[in-house]
Write a protein that holds these residues in place. Structure first.
Motif, short mmCIF file in Angstrom:
data_model
loop_
_atom_site.label_atom_id
_atom_site.label_comp_id
_atom_site.label_asym_id
_atom_site.label_seq_id
_atom_site.Cartn_x
_atom_site.Cartn_y
_atom_site.Cartn_z
N GLY A 222 45.33 60.83 42.63
CA GLY A 222 45.21 60.64 44.29
C GLY A 222 46.45 59.31 45.02
N ALA A 223 46.42 59.21 45.53
CA ALA A 223 47.39 57.90 46.20
C ALA A 223 46.93 56.72 47.66
N ASP B 231 40.13 48.21 43.88
CA ASP B 231 39.48 48.52 45.13
C ASP B 231 39.47 49.77 45.17
N VAL B 232 40.96 50.09 46.26
CA VAL B 232 41.43 51.36 46.46
C VAL B 232 41.54 52.08 45.81
N PRO C 68 36.86 58.44 47.13
CA PRO C 68 36.10 59.82 47.36
C PRO C 68 36.57 60.58 48.45
N LYS C 69 38.01 60.03 48.84
CA LYS C 69 38.63 61.77 49.43
C LYS C 69 38.95 61.93 48.14
N THR C 70 39.26 62.06 46.54
CA THR C 70 39.22 63.04 45.78
C THR C 70 38.45 63.79 45.51
N ASP D 268 34.18 62.26 35.37
CA ASP D 268 33.36 63.38 36.02
C ASP D 268 34.12 64.38 37.33
N LEU D 269 34.45 63.96 38.01
CA LEU D 269 36.02 64.25 38.59
C LEU D 269 36.76 65.47 38.04
#
Length: 210
Positions: free
Chosen positions: A37-38, A15-16, A23-25, A193-194
């Motif tokens: 990310g972390a 989930d995290v 979203p932040k990435t 995709d990212l």
């Protein structure tokens, strides 16, 4: 180390990654940063303390994990639980820099979803494995080279325990395993995709090891 049910713990960590880190990435990738990310969570209730992503466009040392540790130490004392009371989560298996940062910062664990091999093969970022092999893999005196199958680091040691979410899921009963693997497939597609977005634009940034 943890009182949480493994299925519940794994589901929460997914989930995290999916709903807080990714979203932040996505916004970070739009600025030219990598996809790593972390997050730092409280062990007691798995509540989020810090959610961060790669910020190498500002500083090449601000990998996702290092940026999270920086933000963690910028929190007020009353909002910053001791590192030994935290779960450290990485989207991708930490590189040599980030493993060292996690260790020096006092965290006794980290979890990750994508392996070093995934970073190289799925996401076209080979630097983690290359640096661990080129810089740290010192041959034995009686050998001319380091064995190719030598582990890149000790995943259980005096400082921390490293855990692979995919391996944790593989050990679960069939129903929970299939449910969580379906979630991993969705997250993998999201990060593909990212990654494609990052690879399409990385020639325009100034990250030393892009």
């Amino acid at each position: 180390m943890f009182d949480h049910d493994i299925t519940d713990l794994t589901a929460r960590l997914l989930d995290v990654i999916e709903f807080e880190i990714a979203p932040k990435t996505s916004r970070g990738v739009s600025s030219g940063n990598k996809i790593f990310g972390a997050a730092i969570l409280k062990k007691a209730d798995l509540g989020s303390v810090v959610i961060e992503t790669n910020n190498e466009m500002a500083n090449p040392l601000w990998h996702g994990e290092m940026h999270a540790i920086k933000r963690y130490h910028e929190l007020p004392d009353d909002r910053r639980p001791p590192p030994q009371d935290c779960v450290f989560l990485s989207t991708h298996e930490p590189c040599s820099l980030c493993i060292s940062g996690i260790t020096w910062a006092g965290f006794d664990n980290f979890f990750y979803l994508f392996s070093h091999e995934d970073s190289r093969d799925r996401f076209a970022i080979p630097h983690d494995i290359r640096i661990l092999r080129e810089v740290y893999a010192v041959p034995d005196p009686d050998r001319q080279a380091v064995p190719a199958d030598r582990p890149l680091y000790n995943r259980e040691n005096a400082f921390f325990t490293s855990r692979d979410l995919v391996s944790m899921i593989a050990a679960l009963d069939r129903g929970n395993r299939e449910m969580l693997l379906a979630r991993v497939d969705n997250i993998t597609a999201l990060y593909a995709d990212l990654s494609a977005r990052y690879q399409d634009t990385k020639a325009n940034n100034a990250i030393p090891l892009s």
